[in-house]
Design a protein around this motif. Structure first.
Motif, PDB file in Angstrom:
ATOM      1  N   ALA A 139      44.778  41.536  43.871  1.00 34.54           N
ATOM      2  CA  ALA A 139      44.133  42.442  44.832  1.00 34.54           C
ATOM      3  C   ALA A 139      42.686  42.711  44.392  1.00 34.54           C
ATOM      4  N   THR A 140      42.523  42.997  43.118  1.00 31.18           N
ATOM      5  CA  THR A 140      41.177  43.302  42.608  1.00 31.18           C
ATOM      6  C   THR A 140      40.219  42.142  42.873  1.00 31.18           C
ATOM      7  N   ARG A 141      40.706  40.935  42.636  1.00 31.36           N
ATOM      8  CA  ARG A 141      39.834  39.763  42.784  1.00 31.36           C
ATOM      9  C   ARG A 141      39.448  39.538  44.253  1.00 31.36           C
ATOM     10  N   LEU A 142      40.409  39.684  45.159  1.00 31.98           N
ATOM     11  CA  LEU A 142      40.065  39.491  46.581  1.00 31.98           C
ATOM     12  C   LEU A 142      39.056  40.538  47.036  1.00 31.98           C
ATOM     13  N   LYS A 143      39.233  41.745  46.532  1.00 32.20           N
ATOM     14  CA  LYS A 143      38.305  42.836  46.881  1.00 32.20           C
ATOM     15  C   LYS A 143      36.901  42.534  46.339  1.00 32.20           C
ATOM     16  N   GLN A 144      36.835  42.033  45.098  1.00 34.01           N
ATOM     17  CA  GLN A 144      35.518  41.688  44.526  1.00 34.01           C
ATOM     18  C   GLN A 144      34.804  40.664  45.404  1.00 34.01           C
ATOM     19  N   LEU A 145      35.568  39.689  45.879  1.00 35.34           N
ATOM     20  CA  LEU A 145      34.947  38.643  46.700  1.00 35.34           C
ATOM     21  C   LEU A 145      34.520  39.205  48.054  1.00 35.34           C
ATOM     22  N   TRP A 146      35.297  40.125  48.578  1.00 29.38           N
ATOM     23  CA  TRP A 146      34.877  40.781  49.827  1.00 29.38           C
ATOM     24  C   TRP A 146      33.583  41.549  49.600  1.00 29.38           C
ATOM     25  N   ASP A 147      33.538  42.317  48.511  1.00 28.99           N
ATOM     26  CA  ASP A 147      32.347  43.124  48.213  1.00 28.99           C
ATOM     27  C   ASP A 147      31.102  42.233  48.083  1.00 28.99           C
ATOM     28  N   ALA A 148      31.317  41.029  47.554  1.00 25.36           N
ATOM     29  CA  ALA A 148      30.181  40.129  47.348  1.00 25.36           C
ATOM     30  C   ALA A 148      29.612  39.618  48.670  1.00 25.36           C
ATOM     31  N   VAL A 149      30.440  39.471  49.682  1.00 22.81           N
ATOM     32  CA  VAL A 149      29.909  38.949  50.960  1.00 22.81           C
ATOM     33  C   VAL A 149      29.578  40.056  51.959  1.00 22.81           C
ATOM     34  N   ALA A 150      30.269  41.181  51.845  1.00 18.70           N
ATOM     35  CA  ALA A 150      30.115  42.226  52.866  1.00 18.70           C
ATOM     36  C   ALA A 150      29.406  43.432  52.268  1.00 18.70           C
ATOM     37  N   ILE A 151      28.197  43.190  51.756  1.00 22.69           N
ATOM     38  CA  ILE A 151      27.491  44.210  50.982  1.00 22.69           C
ATOM     39  C   ILE A 151      27.402  45.574  51.683  1.00 22.69           C
ATOM     40  N   GLU A 152      27.097  45.546  52.985  1.00 24.31           N
ATOM     41  CA  GLU A 152      26.963  46.832  53.684  1.00 24.31           C
ATOM     42  C   GLU A 152      28.298  47.399  54.125  1.00 24.31           C
ATOM     43  N   TYR A 153      29.323  46.589  54.038  1.00 18.90           N
ATOM     44  CA  TYR A 153      30.618  47.025  54.581  1.00 18.90           C
ATOM     45  C   TYR A 153      31.743  46.868  53.564  1.00 18.90           C
ATOM     46  N   LYS A 154      31.431  47.193  52.322  1.00 13.53           N
ATOM     47  CA  LYS A 154      32.442  47.001  51.271  1.00 13.53           C
ATOM     48  C   LYS A 154      33.727  47.773  51.551  1.00 13.53           C
ATOM     49  N   ASP A 155      33.560  48.982  52.109  1.00 11.47           N
ATOM     50  CA  ASP A 155      34.745  49.845  52.267  1.00 11.47           C
ATOM     51  C   ASP A 155      35.668  49.418  53.409  1.00 11.47           C
ATOM     52  N   VAL A 156      35.328  48.314  54.074  1.00 13.70           N
ATOM     53  CA  VAL A 156      36.262  47.787  55.093  1.00 13.70           C
ATOM     54  C   VAL A 156      37.591  47.449  54.415  1.00 13.70           C
ATOM     55  N   LEU A 157      37.501  47.064  53.131  1.00 12.92           N
ATOM     56  CA  LEU A 157      38.715  46.795  52.353  1.00 12.92           C
ATOM     57  C   LEU A 157      38.730  47.704  51.132  1.00 12.92           C
ATOM     58  N   LEU A 158      39.717  48.588  51.069  1.00 11.38           N
ATOM     59  CA  LEU A 158      39.861  49.468  49.902  1.00 11.38           C
ATOM     60  C   LEU A 158      41.261  49.289  49.332  1.00 11.38           C
ATOM     61  N   ILE A 159      41.394  49.519  48.040  1.00 20.02           N
ATOM     62  CA  ILE A 159      42.705  49.308  47.409  1.00 20.02           C
ATOM     63  C   ILE A 159      43.246  50.614  46.847  1.00 20.02           C
ATOM     64  N   SER A 160      44.485  50.870  47.169  1.00 23.24           N
ATOM     65  CA  SER A 160      45.178  52.011  46.590  1.00 23.24           C
ATOM     66  C   SER A 160      46.197  51.456  45.594  1.00 23.24           C
ATOM     67  N   TYR A 161      45.871  51.556  44.310  1.00 28.91           N
ATOM     68  CA  TYR A 161      46.751  50.991  43.279  1.00 28.91           C
ATOM     69  C   TYR A 161      47.885  51.958  42.983  1.00 28.91           C
TER      70      TYR A 161
END
Ligand code: UN1
Length: 450
Positions: A139-161
């Motif tokens: 989960a962490t890795r997929l989120k990191q990759l999302w954050d890298a492409v969606a700079i202005e919209y990082k919070d579109v994907l958030l993780i609740s561990y």
């Protein structure tokens, strides 16, 4: 700020971005995932213990979903209906729901998120993901990759561990507009009533108890191969895993012999080794559960092959897949044991085999092997399989992303992935426009004010 509130704050902006632009960001995520395919697959194998070829397939599923979402982002079609009134237009518009909660299991630690995320985000929703505690690194890795492409919209994907408590938080939160949950029927039964209590929406993809029927006209060597993969692939830990097999009387002995031979050839071992077909179970605990069920079957003298633990290393639980032969369905067959146990029995009439297949609480996937056209048609007709997935001459597992994926009864009724599953993540607004100069009521009702 709670994680759901944070997600909500982002959704207000995300939904304003035109769908095709959202689609492009999702595709960009898919491209970085494609470039990192080897690394991500190795991570899946490390955490979920899935064999590496299947992990590569799981990443392929994400890439496929991203491409699919990109295409869909220009096709969120709403119907236009002819109005019964002059100078009126009747039309459907599709809008995002808001925040989508998503619970996923260890066995598909990345792809199931992608099924949900690609559709939800493409439609203008944001998503709070509660992954399995066993595969949080994925989960962490997929989120990191999302954050890298969606700079202005990082919070579109958030993780609740976390564990079950985090799943219940999502179930109880009125701002989670849709809770999409993948896992056991028990998990579904713990979250769904809580969502229902607040009249929220659920999308459930729960347990399966999938069967195949082998008819006399089937190509047996072909069926043996397909069904071995379906029964032992992912070490029997897919929700689409083959768990029950009904073989016609006239071919029974031959087929079972061929199946046993195939089982003997299976390569069990290190999941990161490309030639391995079966890795260990996810945990010692699931090994114990498997043995409890087999102990009972052994007491009845029904285990005809496998089920033997193998000491291949000192931490993981390896086991030979088991074949259990029964004369008639036994109670334990109605439970989903998340391990490679296949129950086999004979049938005489196809209608009986179909009835037995359907006579379980779950309704995810099913298949028939036949070269008889009427048998094949019967199987997919209303009198046939009652499952969400009904396959002909192919095993019950290994669905493509293009179709709607999910099942009936205790499987939960939800549909994810392809076809029009995107609609589950949207709300439909029916719009009536009067572009005329007169006020007319529907059904010809007159309400003249004098
Ligand atoms: C699951 O086991 O949760 O059809 C999903 C299949 C896969 C998905 C399985 N594409 O077997």
């Amino acid at each position: 700020m709670s994680i759901v509130k944070k997600s909500q704050a982002c959704q207000v902006n995300w939904r304003k971005l035109p769908a095709p632009k959202r689609g492009r960001l999702i595709l960009a995520w898919g491209r970085v995932i494609e470039n990192a395919q080897n690394e991500l697959a190795a991570l899946i194998t490390r955490e979920s213990k899935k064999v590496i070829t299947e992990s590569m397939g799981e990443i392929q599923e994400i890439i496929d979903m991203c491409e699919f979402a990109m295409g869909l982002s220009r096709q969120l079609y709403g119907l236009t209906m002819p109005s019964e009134r002059e100078h009126h237009r009747l039309q459907e518009l599709w809008h995002p729901l808001g925040v989508v909660g998503c619970i996923t299991a260890f066995n598909f630690p990345m792809a199931v998120l992608a099924w949900n995320f690609c559709l939800a985000a493409m439609g203008g929703n944001t998503l709070v993901w509660k992954p399995s505690p066993k595969t949080e690194g994925c989960a962490t890795r997929l989120k990191q990759l999302w954050d890298a492409v969606a700079i202005e919209y990082k919070d579109v994907l958030l993780i609740s561990y976390g564990g079950a408590d985090k799943a219940l938080d999502l179930a109880d939160d009125p701002n989670v507009k849709l809770l999409s949950a993948t896992g056991s029927c028990e998990m579904g039964k713990s979250v769904a009533p809580r969502v229902a209590k607040r009249l929220g929406r659920c999308l459930l993809e729960l347990g399966g108890n999938n069967a195949s029927i082998i008819c006399p006209s089937a190509d047996l060597s072909f069926a043996v191969k397909a069904l071995t993969f379906a029964a032992v692939g992912t070490t029997g830990q897919r929700c689409t895993t083959l768990r029950r097999l009904f073989v016609h009387d006239t071919i029974y002995e031959t087929f079972i012999e061929q199946l046993k031979l195939q089982y003997q050839k299976l390569r069990i071992g290190d999941p990161s080794e490309p030639s391995t077909q079966i890795g260990p179970l996810i945990s010692q605990e699931s090994g114990k559960k498997m043995q409890q069920v087999l102990k009972y079957c052994r007491s009845l003298g029904l285990v005809v092959h496998g089920g033997v633990p193998l000491a291949l290393d000192d931490h993981d639980y390896y086991v030979t897949p088991a074949l259990v032969e029964v004369d008639k369905p036994i109670d334990i067959m109605s439970e989903e044991t998340f391990a490679p146990i296949l129950y086999v029995m004979r049938y005489h009439e196809l209608s009986d085999a179909i009835a037995m297949q359907n006579n379980v609480k779950q309704g995810l996937s099913s298949s028939i092997f036949t070269n008889d056209h009427s048998e094949a048609e019967l199987f997919i007709s209303t009198e046939g399989s009652d499952c969400g997935l009904a396959n002909i001459n192919i095993g019950p597992s290994g669905a493509e992303i293009g179709g709607a994926f999910g099942g009936e009864k205790e499987t939960g009724g939800g549909r994810e992935s392809g076809s029009d599953a995107w609609k589950s993540y949207m709300r439909r607004s029916t719009v009536t426009v009067n572009y005329g100069k007169r006020l007319t009521l529907s059904q010809g009702i007159r309400f003249d004010e004098k």
